[in-house]
Design a protein around this motif. Structure first.
Motif, short mmCIF file in Angstrom:
data_model
loop_
_atom_site.label_atom_id
_atom_site.label_comp_id
_atom_site.label_asym_id
_atom_site.label_seq_id
_atom_site.Cartn_x
_atom_site.Cartn_y
_atom_site.Cartn_z
N ARG A 65 -16.58 -23.57 19.48
CA ARG A 65 -17.08 -22.35 20.10
C ARG A 65 -16.02 -21.69 20.98
O ARG A 65 -15.28 -22.37 21.68
CB ARG A 65 -18.29 -22.68 20.99
N GLU A 66 -15.98 -20.38 20.94
CA GLU A 66 -15.26 -19.54 21.90
C GLU A 66 -13.78 -19.86 22.08
O GLU A 66 -13.24 -19.75 23.17
CB GLU A 66 -15.94 -19.62 23.29
N ILE A 67 -13.13 -20.30 20.99
CA ILE A 67 -11.68 -20.51 21.06
C ILE A 67 -11.04 -19.17 21.40
O ILE A 67 -11.46 -18.13 20.90
CB ILE A 67 -11.16 -20.99 19.69
N PHE A 77 -7.08 -26.99 21.01
CA PHE A 77 -7.48 -25.99 22.01
C PHE A 77 -8.71 -26.41 22.79
O PHE A 77 -9.11 -25.74 23.74
CB PHE A 77 -7.73 -24.65 21.32
N LEU A 78 -9.34 -27.49 22.39
CA LEU A 78 -10.51 -27.97 23.12
C LEU A 78 -10.10 -28.91 24.25
O LEU A 78 -10.94 -29.51 24.89
CB LEU A 78 -11.47 -28.69 22.17
N THR A 79 -8.79 -29.06 24.45
CA THR A 79 -8.31 -29.92 25.54
C THR A 79 -7.49 -29.08 26.52
O THR A 79 -6.98 -28.02 26.16
CB THR A 79 -7.45 -31.08 25.00
N LEU A 80 -7.36 -29.59 27.72
CA LEU A 80 -6.74 -28.80 28.79
C LEU A 80 -5.26 -28.47 28.64
O LEU A 80 -4.83 -27.42 29.10
CB LEU A 80 -6.95 -29.50 30.14
N PRO A 81 -4.43 -29.35 28.02
CA PRO A 81 -3.01 -29.00 27.94
C PRO A 81 -2.78 -27.62 27.33
O PRO A 81 -1.85 -26.92 27.71
CB PRO A 81 -2.42 -30.08 27.05
N TRP A 82 -3.67 -27.20 26.42
CA TRP A 82 -3.48 -25.90 25.76
C TRP A 82 -4.09 -24.78 26.57
O TRP A 82 -4.38 -23.72 26.07
CB TRP A 82 -4.02 -25.97 24.32
N PRO A 106 -18.77 -25.91 27.54
CA PRO A 106 -17.43 -25.33 27.72
C PRO A 106 -16.52 -26.28 28.50
O PRO A 106 -16.97 -27.02 29.37
CB PRO A 106 -17.69 -24.07 28.54
N LEU A 107 -15.24 -26.18 28.19
CA LEU A 107 -14.22 -26.97 28.88
C LEU A 107 -14.19 -26.64 30.38
O LEU A 107 -13.98 -27.50 31.23
CB LEU A 107 -12.87 -26.64 28.22
#
Ligand SMILES: [Zn+2]
Ligand SMILES: [Zn+2]
Length: 466
Positions: free
Chosen positions: A40-42, A125-130, A165-166
């Motif tokens: 979702r929402e990339i 993109f679902l992780t924070l580094p990106w 959401p992240l």
């Protein structure tokens, strides 16, 4: 070739799943083992988190997310990780799994495995580094999942897919930027924190313990936060995060080295460290460690954001060496803003606490110490001890006794495991040395004095002289 899924993972789909699946979201790629569920929402700060994606992936396949992990992800980990993860999956699902959204080798491994399983390439993109870049994940992520009840309610009302959401996982974000409502981390019904990787088939947005709906009820939706300082701080946090997010879309990965190098440049003047320390409230020694490439210490995202907030710069501006404002502030030794406010303590719901403390005392709830109760109820030990001194005084010894008994039970289990291993090796005609036992026992167990003692005792029982 399409690999059939294990029996418990059935074909998805059906009228009942309309809540979280829409046909546009799913792509049944012929060569992937799992459905190629679209995150979702990339591309926005509302992007989904990896752990939230794992949950939706499980629910989409009509299995519990935890069994999906056990059946599909864990078997693909390296040998040692596989063994320890299998043994600790339940604890990990509750307490550790949020690290999968952060900056770590473990998160990268899981992303790669899930990409192979789903055939997707956008899961990093679902992780924070990106988004945040290569800053240490230390204290960056919450320990338990949080959510905005109003967002959940809104999505449900609009028929939008419900997801995690992240943004909700960041410790520094405490208000929902869309609703100005505090993020919640306890079910309003059972007061329990939520599992990160759910162990039930409950619908998205439902409590992972009691299945109650976690969204706001209509009458609760207007509870806004009226604390101007807190709102100003949180709005600025979102602004700074959005800025980082925008920059991360157009680069490989944001590198924080540039932030610290440019900050070091601003601190070359005499007295600059002391002045900045007085302005920001951060001790001189710590500012030194920020800029001197001390690998053992990196400030947390929250500390950096608080520092930038006071000094009227954004992290991205410092990264890009747009530091004239910061230089002015160091020069004039005048902060632009007050330090970020802490949210005030919640008012204690006396009735709820009384009921829970009584339930612990009379055995209806699991025996637990005040720290655990603090986490469970969301009030501090100090608040609880102030309102319920009698109950709190009784709870501590009870919890200690419970812990002692549990420890003794665990040691009994260790002794029994060792005893059975000794007998098993001996029955094969082999001398049951500690080395021979090791493959049969969990790693490190034979280092425990209780295990060694049980080994000696069993040898004596078998007639060996020691
Ligand atoms: Zn919201
Ligand atoms: Zn609940």
């Amino acid at each position: 070739m399409h690999f059939p899924l294990p029996v418990r993972i059935g074909p998805l789909w059906g009228a009942t799943t309309g809540q979280h699946n829409t046909s546009q979201e799913l792509d049944t790629h012929p060569r992937t083992r799992l459905y190629s569920l679209a995150p979702r929402e990339i591309g926005t700060i509302w992007r989904e988190s990896l752990t939230g994606y794992i949950n939706r992936l499980g629910w989409t396949h009509h299995v519990t997310p935890r069994s999906l992990v056990v059946q599909e992800v864990i078997p693909q980990l390296s040998d040692d990780l596989r063994v320890s993860m299998s043994a600790h999956i339940s604890v990990f699902s509750y307490q550790g799994a949020l690290v999968l959204n952060g900056y770590s080798v473990q998160a990268q491994t899981w992303v790669s495995i899930l990409e192979r399983l789903t055939g997707r390439t956008d899961l990093p993109f679902l992780t924070l580094p990106w988004w945040i870049g290569n800053l240490s994940s230390r204290k960056q992520l919450r320990r338990v999942p949080a959510w905005c009840p109003s967002c959940l309610a809104e999505w449900q009302e609009n028929g939008s897919p419900i997801y995690q959401p992240l943004l909700w996982g960041l410790q520094v974000v405490i208000l929902c930027p869309r609703h100005r409502d505090f993020l919640k981390d306890r079910c309003p019904q059972c007061q329990k924190p939520q599992a990160v990787i759910a162990a039930n088939k409950s619908r998205p947005g439902a409590c992972t313990h009691c299945s109650s709906w976690l969204g706001a009820e209509a009458q609760d939706q207007q509870k806004l936060v009226y604390d101007d300082e807190l709102i100003a701080w949180q709005e600025w946090v979102i602004y700074a995060l959005e800025e980082l997010h925008g920059a991360s879309l157009s680069t490989e990965m944001l590198l924080w080295e540039s932030f610290f190098t440019h900050l070091a440049d601003c601190l070359k003047e005499q007295e600059a460290f002391s002045r900045l320390s007085r302005v920001s409230g951060i001790k001189r020694e710590f500012l030194h460690r920020w800029v001197c490439n001390d690998d053992t210490y990196t400030p947390t995202l929250e500390t950096i954001l608080k520092f930038c907030y006071i000094c009227d710069v954004t992290p991205l501006q410092v990264m890009k060496n747009q530091v004239s404002r910061l230089r002015q502030i160091i020069e004039s030794e005048r902060a632009v803003r007050v330090p970020s406010p802490r949210p005030r303590l919640r008012r204690v719901n006396l009735e709820q606490c009384q009921t829970f403390l009584q339930a612990v005392l009379n055995g209806q709830e699991k025996p637990q110490g005040l720290r655990q109760i603090e986490k469970h109820l969301g009030y501090t030990v100090r608040q609880l001890s102030y309102h319920f001194p009698k109950e709190c005084a009784l709870i501590t010894p009870l919890a200690q006794e419970y812990r002692r008994q549990r420890k003794e039970e665990r040691l009994d289990k260790v002794r029994e495991q060792v005893r059975l291993a000794v007998i098993s090796v001996h029955s094969q005609g082999v001398y049951p040395s500690q080395r021979k036992l090791r493959p049969l026992l969990p790693g490190g167990l034979m280092r425990m004095p209780e295990a060694k003692e049980a080994w000696r005792t069993t040898l004596r029982e078998l007639g060996f002289e020691l």
